[in-house]
Design a protein around this motif. Sequence first.
Motif, PDB file in Angstrom:
ATOM      1  N   GLY A 224      -6.637  -6.865   1.287  1.00  0.00           N
ATOM      2  CA  GLY A 224      -7.063  -5.999   2.376  1.00  0.00           C
ATOM      3  C   GLY A 224      -7.894  -6.733   3.405  1.00  0.00           C
ATOM      4  N   GLN A 225      -8.751  -7.648   2.933  1.00  0.00           N
ATOM      5  CA  GLN A 225      -9.563  -8.421   3.867  1.00  0.00           C
ATOM      6  C   GLN A 225      -8.685  -9.292   4.762  1.00  0.00           C
ATOM      7  N   SER A 226      -7.646  -9.889   4.171  1.00  0.00           N
ATOM      8  CA  SER A 226      -6.756 -10.746   4.968  1.00  0.00           C
ATOM      9  C   SER A 226      -5.845  -9.938   5.870  1.00  0.00           C
ATOM     10  N   GLN A 227      -5.592  -8.681   5.497  1.00  0.00           N
ATOM     11  CA  GLN A 227      -4.699  -7.830   6.274  1.00  0.00           C
ATOM     12  C   GLN A 227      -5.436  -7.084   7.391  1.00  0.00           C
ATOM     13  N   PHE A 228      -6.618  -6.523   7.052  1.00  0.00           N
ATOM     14  CA  PHE A 228      -7.314  -5.644   8.000  1.00  0.00           C
ATOM     15  C   PHE A 228      -8.725  -6.097   8.353  1.00  0.00           C
ATOM     16  N   GLY A 229      -9.415  -6.743   7.413  1.00  0.00           N
ATOM     17  CA  GLY A 229     -10.862  -6.872   7.486  1.00  0.00           C
ATOM     18  C   GLY A 229     -11.462  -5.704   6.718  1.00  0.00           C
ATOM     19  N   ASP A 230     -12.687  -5.314   7.008  1.00  0.00           N
ATOM     20  CA  ASP A 230     -13.271  -4.136   6.370  1.00  0.00           C
ATOM     21  C   ASP A 230     -12.533  -2.879   6.844  1.00  0.00           C
ATOM     22  N   VAL A 231     -12.391  -1.908   5.949  1.00  0.00           N
ATOM     23  CA  VAL A 231     -11.779  -0.633   6.329  1.00  0.00           C
ATOM     24  C   VAL A 231     -12.775   0.141   7.186  1.00  0.00           C
ATOM     25  N   THR A 232     -12.388   0.417   8.427  1.00  0.00           N
ATOM     26  CA  THR A 232     -13.261   1.154   9.347  1.00  0.00           C
ATOM     27  C   THR A 232     -12.577   2.378   9.949  1.00  0.00           C
TER      28      THR A 232
END
Length: 408
Positions: free
Chosen positions: A373-381
């Motif tokens: 998820g970090q590589s795909q989006f960063g933090d979920v915001t």
Amino acid sequence: MTWVITRLVRLTLAVLVLPLLIIARFLRPIVQFQVCVVGSQRFGHLALEPEMWLANQKICNQRGRPRIVNVWSLGSRKTQSNRYLVTLWRRRIRVVPSWIVSAVLRAGEIAPRLALKRSPLSIHGPKNALDVVSQQCPVPNDFTEEEVDELQSLGVDITRPYVALVVRDSSYYAARGESEDRHMSILNADLKKFVPTCEYLVARGLQVVRLGGPSSQRLRQAPGQADYANSEIRSPELDVKLAMKCEFAIATQTGPDAVALLGRRPVLYVDVLRFSQFFFGTRLATWLPVKFFDPVVGRPWSLSELCKSPLLHAKDPKVFSESGIEFLRVDATELRESVADYADELAFGVDEGVNRLRESINQQLSSAMGSWGQSQFGDVTAQVSRLWLSRNMGWWVPGERRLDGWSR
């Protein structure tokens, strides 16, 4: 015979550029060339792949030696989804004819040690680029007098606020003369469900402009709402300007919604199913989840149960359609009420209780998605719909404090 000649020409071009790769190899300690090939055949990818890359470079703020030089390909003219957007990007990035970039890549296949690095491009992130970096794409020109008149003929007053409506169906493949894979239909939506929402927005004083390509689904022509997608005034310029200048957008994840995000416009996403393809890394996105109903246990999955499922990372629609899970979407009434609440939130904000709950949910999602998820989006915001939470949090996030005293 034509195929053979084409292969020979491509091979010849690849051989001819080999000396350039040799020179680039010797220059690596000083300058390194990288190839960025944009998926320009898709509107959303053409919009956000360069944007995300440039924004991430701003975040990384890379300096020193070796200097990195990016060589961009925006595809061939016949495959580019929007020529006006290509024109905008040419003002910002170093674009090389696609046939030259193709020859360079092919030469790298012939001589792998000389191959230039191909930069991975993403439409989603990471590093929360849309939240922390200003728009990198040049701002579109204002609407011309001719465009204003054309939109007026469609019933759109461009001096008044309007909402962009983007509803996914099989029209993209139909326009290309292709048949949509049967599993892809799980991602489509019925335009009829959006009719009460359109009527509500018009009553609220907002116009509704449906974006996208020609479709068999048609929005009823009525005061305050226009089916631009099926109109004769469609143009590459208006496709971009209407998406980037809207008040906000309502979308089911396809093409123009990414262009709205490019313009840093807020988007309400309806019936989010594929988490792997969603814009979790930006606060511009608010979402209405699909309920993952498990017929074996006779109830929908909670968020924690979904986070433990392979469907959290799944991309192929076939995985969903063959999973045995039923995907329950909001109905027309729920959608209208959710949009009304979303419009209120944009106008008046939310209290700290809602923000805390959303932050808790996003932390749970970020933890479940892990390094991927970090590589795909960063933090979920991205923000879960306030109204959807108030009505479903008892089973979706059991144990969390309810939004007491708030309902619609």
